[in-house]
Design an enzyme around this catalytic site. Structure first.
Site, PDB file in Angstrom:
ATOM      1  N   TYR A   1     -10.418 -18.373  18.764  1.00 25.32           N
ATOM      2  CA  TYR A   1     -10.486 -17.419  17.070  1.00 25.32           C
ATOM      3  C   TYR A   1     -12.357 -16.089  16.960  1.00 25.32           C
ATOM      4  O   TYR A   1     -12.618 -16.153  18.027  1.00 25.32           O
ATOM      5  CB  TYR A   1     -11.380 -18.850  16.626  1.00 25.32           C
ATOM      6  CG  TYR A   1     -12.276 -18.118  15.046  1.00 25.32           C
ATOM      7  CD1 TYR A   1     -11.425 -18.193  14.330  1.00 25.32           C
ATOM      8  CD2 TYR A   1     -13.389 -17.835  15.065  1.00 25.32           C
ATOM      9  CE1 TYR A   1     -12.098 -17.655  12.968  1.00 25.32           C
ATOM     10  CE2 TYR A   1     -13.516 -17.352  13.848  1.00 25.32           C
ATOM     11  CZ  TYR A   1     -12.471 -17.305  12.645  1.00 25.32           C
ATOM     12  OH  TYR A   1     -13.357 -16.609  12.032  1.00 25.32           O
TER      13      TYR A   1
ATOM     14  N   LYS B   1       6.337  13.861 -25.185  1.00 22.37           N
ATOM     15  CA  LYS B   1       6.740  13.262 -24.456  1.00 22.37           C
ATOM     16  C   LYS B   1       6.700  11.920 -24.088  1.00 22.37           C
ATOM     17  O   LYS B   1       5.965  10.726 -25.046  1.00 22.37           O
ATOM     18  CB  LYS B   1       5.170  13.435 -23.287  1.00 22.37           C
ATOM     19  CG  LYS B   1       5.673  14.635 -22.946  1.00 22.37           C
ATOM     20  CD  LYS B   1       6.272  15.250 -21.082  1.00 22.37           C
ATOM     21  CE  LYS B   1       5.405  15.107 -20.129  1.00 22.37           C
ATOM     22  NZ  LYS B   1       6.453  14.832 -19.398  1.00 22.37           N
TER      23      LYS B   1
ATOM     24  N   GLU C   1       6.720   4.129 -12.061  1.00 26.02           N
ATOM     25  CA  GLU C   1       5.711   5.101 -11.698  1.00 26.02           C
ATOM     26  C   GLU C   1       4.714   4.267 -10.487  1.00 26.02           C
ATOM     27  O   GLU C   1       4.653   4.311  -9.339  1.00 26.02           O
ATOM     28  CB  GLU C   1       5.293   6.386 -12.172  1.00 26.02           C
ATOM     29  CG  GLU C   1       6.552   7.563 -12.639  1.00 26.02           C
ATOM     30  CD  GLU C   1       5.677   8.501 -13.363  1.00 26.02           C
ATOM     31  OE1 GLU C   1       4.327   8.576 -13.147  1.00 26.02           O
ATOM     32  OE2 GLU C   1       6.605   9.408 -14.107  1.00 26.02           O
TER      33      GLU C   1
ATOM     34  N   THR D   1      24.726  10.866  -2.764  1.00 21.59           N
ATOM     35  CA  THR D   1      24.167  11.372  -0.958  1.00 21.59           C
ATOM     36  C   THR D   1      23.233  13.140  -1.036  1.00 21.59           C
ATOM     37  O   THR D   1      23.421  13.574  -1.385  1.00 21.59           O
ATOM     38  CB  THR D   1      25.322  11.215   0.104  1.00 21.59           C
ATOM     39  OG1 THR D   1      25.655  11.891  -0.459  1.00 21.59           O
ATOM     40  CG2 THR D   1      26.104   9.705  -0.155  1.00 21.59           C
TER      41      THR D   1
HETATM   42  N1  ARG Z   1     -14.568 -18.881   7.344  1.00 23.43           N
HETATM   43  C1  ARG Z   1     -14.008 -18.489   8.572  1.00 23.43           C
HETATM   44  C2  ARG Z   1     -12.854 -17.516   8.689  1.00 23.43           C
HETATM   45  O1  ARG Z   1     -11.397 -17.421   7.559  1.00 23.43           O
HETATM   46  C3  ARG Z   1     -13.390 -19.661   8.479  1.00 23.43           C
HETATM   47  C4  ARG Z   1     -13.990 -19.782  10.265  1.00 23.43           C
HETATM   48  C5  ARG Z   1     -14.993 -19.707  10.913  1.00 23.43           C
HETATM   49  N2  ARG Z   1     -14.966 -20.030  12.191  1.00 23.43           N
HETATM   50  C6  ARG Z   1     -16.388 -19.824  12.793  1.00 23.43           C
HETATM   51  N3  ARG Z   1     -16.458 -20.353  14.154  1.00 23.43           N
HETATM   52  N4  ARG Z   1     -16.689 -18.909  12.453  1.00 23.43           N
HETATM   53  O2  ARG Z   1     -12.372 -17.399   9.878  1.00 23.43           O
END
Ligand code: ARG
Length: 461
Positions: A321, A287, A294, A159
């Site tokens: 999205y 060596k 590593e 430890t």
């Molecule tokens: N290549 C895009 C990604 O990986 C796919 C989705 C694209 N969608 C969009 N509305 N541009 O996110």
């Protein structure tokens, strides 16, 4: 043929995509790794569309045959991925038009690239997790093999990097077995959590077509479809979970590598490696350096980095999205590749390690490592409290240190200076192997315990 080089959105756009934007906007050089998943998901989606009579079965058949041809081309390395078409989804759709003509136009009904990419990515991570699980198992197997040969090899347990108490080398190795067991559970939990299919969520709101999402989910091997279309297209938890599990696993292996580097150092000399796991120096002829260990120690930096990057990309991202998320794949692929290499080399490194048993025994005796055993002996045999016996043992250690003796080198008369009423049976507590084998509590280092744990682990693996 004049449409051949056009993007799908060309009719809406007045000017061509900027060259420099195309370079960073295109992800095909990365996400082409999703081609199998993309084609599998497109085939199932097409079958569903046909089953639901959303598209004609003749078109569906053409699409499916075309997709199979594309898969064969990519498998053989005969497919030209084009930066112009951005990603794997559009590259495949474009190629499908080239092969089957206008029927290809029916494939993208009731879906978007937003649900498509998450579906592909989840499928990919499922496969990758299963591969990692296998690789972890191999490391565990090798730990077990090495442990089996070393149940009675005594080493100094440390430890603070200071000699603490004698332990079995096998018990030490099996501590990593436990860590890796938890790593496997982490990947298994992730597999369970991500087991919902996003396909059919379309851009973000779902679709007005009468699709059958349960059919699609089941055919793609998911438990069920996801329940919220907005969450479906914006969720990247599964990527973060994968990167986190990878980072923790790489951290465990980094600790093992660091232990090995220290134990192999000229100051410790507790273990050696086969020459196949060492490198020489370009200037110092004598060596032998533990480079693989590593590298294992260092690689975790990449895994932490990818996790950190992914968490940062997602931080504060509004619904739903955004293109920000496109970089998720580079991070996960590279996290996966790095961990895979680390696991492979760790399995080999463990095989190549051997204990320098006499050095281990010698060092286990240094630093008065049985002082606690003496205190415990007094508690058990002389009916005094541990705090009292601790103080007596501390004085004995000071005496041994001053006289440059190991505790095991003290005579009964010398020991009796610190507690009168003792007979020679006490001297046994200063034997390091005895100390190790007395630790019979559940999870302790005694040889009996370790042997029965090995038996249990063997059944588990
Ligand atoms: N290549 C895009 C990604 O990986 C796919 C989705 C694209 N969608 C969009 N509305 N541009 O996110």
């Amino acid at each position: 043929m004049k449409n051949k080089n056009k993007t799908v959105w060309s009719n809406r756009f007045k000017s061509k995509t900027s060259q420099s934007f195309q370079k960073i906007g295109s992800s095909i050089h990365i996400d082409k790794r999703l081609y199998e998943q993309d084609i599998a998901a497109s085939i199932v989606h097409t079958q569903m569309l046909s089953k639901q009579k959303i598209i004609k079965s003749e078109d569906a058949n053409k699409i499916i045959n075309g997709l199979k041809k594309i898969k064969a081309q990519i498998d053989k390395g005969n497919f030209e991925f084009k930066e112009k078409f951005e990603d794997i989804h559009l590259n495949i759709e474009k190629a499908l038009f080239d092969i089957i003509g206008p029927s290809a136009g029916y494939m993208h009904t009731a879906r978007s690239r937003n649900d498509q990419v998450v579906t592909d990515f989840k499928l990919w991570i499922k496969d990758a997790s299963k591969e990692i699980l296998k690789d972890i198992s191999l490391v565990m197997k090798n730990l077990l093999k090495k442990a089996e040969k070393n149940t009675d090899t005594v080493m100094p347990g440390l430890t603070h990097l200071k000699n603490a108490q004698p332990i079995s080398f096998a018990h030490y190795l099996l501590s990593y077995f436990e860590m890796l067991k938890r790593d496997k559970k982490r990947f298994e939990n992730n597999l369970n959590l991500l087991d919902e299919c996003p396909l059919g969520s379309a851009a973000l709101s779902g679709t007005s077509y009468k699709i059958d999402r349960t059919y699609t989910a089941k055919k793609l091997g998911f438990k069920k479809p996801t329940d919220n279309s907005i969450d479906s297209v914006s969720d990247r938890d599964f990527a973060i979970d994968f990167l986190y599990a990878s980072a923790v696993c790489a951290m465990h292996l980094s600790r093992l590598a660091e232990d090995f580097i220290i134990y192999n150092s000229d100051a410790f000399k507790l273990i050696s490696f086969k020459d196949s796991m060492l490198t020489g120096s370009s200037i110092m002829p004598q060596k032998k350096n533990p480079d693989p260990a590593e590298l294992i120690r260092g690689k975790v930096g990449i895994n932490y980095g990818k996790l950190n990057a992914m968490l940062t990309i997602m931080k504060g991202l509004p619904m739903s999205y955004f293109k920000d998320m496109q970089d998720d794949k580079e991070l996960v692929f590279s996290g996966f590749d790095t961990l895979k290499d680390t696991l492979t080399i760790s399995a080999e490194l463990i095989n190549s390690v051997y204990a320098n048993k006499s050095n281990m025994l010698f060092m286990a005796n240094q630093g008065h490592t049985t002082a606690t055993d003496f205190a415990d002996y007094l508690v058990k045999n002389k009916n005094i409290s541990f705090r009292e016996s601790y103080a007596i043992s501390a004085k004995l250690v000071n005496f041994a240190e001053k006289n440059k003796k190991l505790l095991s080198e003290l005579s009964l008369e010398e020991v009796k200076k610190f507690y009168k009423d003792l007979d020679k049976s006490v001297l046994k507590v200063f034997d390091v192997k005895n100390s190790m084998n007395m630790k019979k509590s559940h999870g302790g280092t005694s040889m009996i315990n370790v042997k029965s744990m090995i038996k249990k682990y063997k059944k588990e693996i």
